[in-house]
Write a protein that holds these residues in place. Structure first.
Motif, PDB file in Angstrom:
ATOM      1  N   LYS A 123       0.820  -1.211   0.000  1.00 10.13           N
ATOM      2  CA  LYS A 123       0.000   0.000   0.000  1.00 10.13           C
ATOM      3  C   LYS A 123       0.855   1.263   0.000  1.00 10.13           C
ATOM      4  O   LYS A 123       0.498   2.273  -0.629  1.00 10.13           O
ATOM      5  CB  LYS A 123      -0.928  -0.043   1.210  1.00 10.13           C
ATOM      6  N   ASN A 124       1.969   1.203   0.703  1.00 13.08           N
ATOM      7  CA  ASN A 124       2.793   2.406   0.847  1.00 13.08           C
ATOM      8  C   ASN A 124       3.821   2.555  -0.271  1.00 13.08           C
ATOM      9  O   ASN A 124       4.092   3.689  -0.711  1.00 13.08           O
ATOM     10  CB  ASN A 124       3.506   2.381   2.200  1.00 13.08           C
ATOM     11  N   TYR A 125       4.394   1.480  -0.753  1.00 13.03           N
ATOM     12  CA  TYR A 125       5.531   1.580  -1.663  1.00 13.03           C
ATOM     13  C   TYR A 125       5.298   0.932  -3.026  1.00 13.03           C
ATOM     14  O   TYR A 125       6.190   1.016  -3.883  1.00 13.03           O
ATOM     15  CB  TYR A 125       6.770   0.920  -1.023  1.00 13.03           C
ATOM     16  N   GLN A 126       4.167   0.314  -3.251  1.00 11.46           N
ATOM     17  CA  GLN A 126       3.892  -0.345  -4.539  1.00 11.46           C
ATOM     18  C   GLN A 126       2.509   0.058  -5.042  1.00 11.46           C
ATOM     19  O   GLN A 126       1.629  -0.780  -5.243  1.00 11.46           O
ATOM     20  CB  GLN A 126       3.999  -1.871  -4.394  1.00 11.46           C
ATOM     21  N   GLN A 127       2.271   1.353  -5.282  1.00 14.67           N
ATOM     22  CA  GLN A 127       1.005   1.836  -5.809  1.00 14.67           C
ATOM     23  C   GLN A 127       0.880   1.453  -7.282  1.00 14.67           C
ATOM     24  O   GLN A 127       1.881   1.369  -7.998  1.00 14.67           O
ATOM     25  CB  GLN A 127       0.928   3.361  -5.666  1.00 14.67           C
ATOM     26  N   PRO A 128      -0.353   1.227  -7.755  1.00 12.42           N
ATOM     27  CA  PRO A 128      -0.511   0.871  -9.179  1.00 12.42           C
ATOM     28  C   PRO A 128      -0.060   1.977 -10.124  1.00 12.42           C
ATOM     29  O   PRO A 128       0.397   1.694 -11.230  1.00 12.42           O
ATOM     30  CB  PRO A 128      -2.011   0.613  -9.298  1.00 12.42           C
TER      31      PRO A 128
END
Length: 392
Positions: free
Chosen positions: A104-109
């Motif tokens: 959620k914090n470091y791998q946004q779409p």
């Protein structure tokens, strides 16, 4: 003793005496058990059974203790396994939560390189395929513009709907006018039909009156004819009755029913009659004939009385002789049957006597054989004293 050898005679004697004493003791115990009615009936060794029960209880207690220890160990192992399973599940949840937080914090779409290929809002962000009706991108081969799909189609559809509504109103008005015309025509037709029905009813009423008058006239005419016919029948019946009465009177007064003997007299002679007219002889003639017959019978009986008596006596004699012959034959047959029966009884008695004598001889011979051969060795008192002396 320590100074004696293994093969000392005194020691052997003592051992043999001890063994003999033990055997005697066991034999006495066995005799007490064997000759004891209760023990012999029950057929068990109570001491051995008590020992077996005690051993069984010890074995069961040992087995129970072993089972309890195994069950306690299994419970402990189950508890340890449950704790390990809970710890593993908790660690898995923590790890999954950490992974989701990281994504959620470091791998946004949006940060992906190929996000534009899978962007759900890509169509909204893209340029429309047609900006106007004369868009140069809308070529014929592009299949972006068809008949009725222009950008001004909304206004055009609205105008078409209004036009359609006007057409429908006009059609409704025309339909109402046609319905009114049809109703007027139907009313006119109904009035004409009522007039025709009224005329038909008047004609029918006139026709019925005419028919009723004709029926009344016909009925009156038929009544007159019926009265005339009835009167004619009465006259004919009266005439017929008068004719029948005259005929009956003539028949009663005629020679046929009155049985006049003169009508049967033939013209061929005094003693001859006409068969189809003759009604039989008169009572005087019948009486005369009966008197003559009676006189003839008396004369005949007077001449045949003696012969008749002889005939009756002869018949009675023959009948008595026949009865005597039958009685003699029956007595002879009865005597023969009685002799035959006595002869059969004598033969039967002789046969029974022979059979009984033979059976008696056979029975005597069998009894003699039993007494001499089978029952020759009788047991003495010494034979019965040898039982129940030992336990073996």
């Amino acid at each position: 003793m320590p100074g004696r050898r293994r093969g000392d005679p005194d020691r052997q004697d003592l051992a043999e005496a001890a063994a003999l004493q033990r055997r005697r003791h066991r034999d006495l115990q066995r005799q007490s058990r064997v000759f004891d009615a209760r023990v012999r009936t029950v057929g068990i060794d109570k001491e051995a059974l008590d020992t077996q029960i005690k051993d069984r209880k010890i074995q069961e207690a040992t087995q129970r203790a072993c089972d309890e220890s195994i069950a306690a160990e299994m419970k402990h192992n189950d508890k340890v396994l449950c704790m390990l399973d809970d710890r593993q599940k908790r660690d898995a949840r923590i790890l999954s939560k950490a992974v989701n937080e990281f994504r959620k914090n470091y791998q946004q779409p949006e940060t992906r390189r190929e996000f534009d290929l899978s962007d759900p809002q890509a169509l909204k962000k893209d340029t429309p395929a047609r900006l106007a009706d004369n868009d140069p991108r809308c070529t014929i081969s592009g299949l972006q513009k068809f008949m009725g799909e222009d950008l001004n189609s909304g206004n055009r559809w609205k105008f078409q709907k209004e036009q359609t509504r006007e057409w429908l109103l006009q059609q409704h008005k025309e339909s109402q006018n046609a319905l009114a015309d049809r109703k007027y025509a139907d009313d006119l037709y109904d009035r004409q039909r009522l007039e025709l029905d009224q005329k038909a009813m008047n004609l029918q009423r006139i026709d019925e009156q005419t028919r009723r008058a004709v029926c009344v006239a016909t009925m009156e005419f038929n009544k007159a004819l019926a009265a005339e016919s009835e009167e004619k029948k009465c006259l004919e019946k009266q005439q017929q009755e008068e004719d029948d009465t005259a005929e009956i009177f003539n028949l009663f007064q005629g020679d046929l029913l009155s049985e006049n003997p003169q009508q049967a007299v033939s013209s061929f002679g005094v003693g001859r009659v006409i068969p189809n007219r003759w009604k039989g002889m008169s009572p005087d003639q019948l009486k005369e004939i009966r008197d003559i017959q009676m006189q003839q019978v008396l004369e005949k009986m007077a001449t045949n009385t003696s012969w008749w008596e002889q005939r009756l006596k002869e018949e009675e004699r023959q009948r008595d002789a026949e009865w005597d012959r039958k009685r003699i034959q029956e007595a002879r047959a009865e005597l023969l049957y009685e002799r035959h029966h006595q002869r059969q009884n004598r033969e039967l008695r002789r046969t029974l006597d022979n059979d009984n004598a033979q059976l008696s001889q056979e029975q005597k011979a069998r009894q003699a054989y039993f007494n001499e051969e089978v029952y020759a060795n009788f047991p003495s008192g010494q034979y019965y004293t040898q039982f129940n002396t030992t336990s073996r």
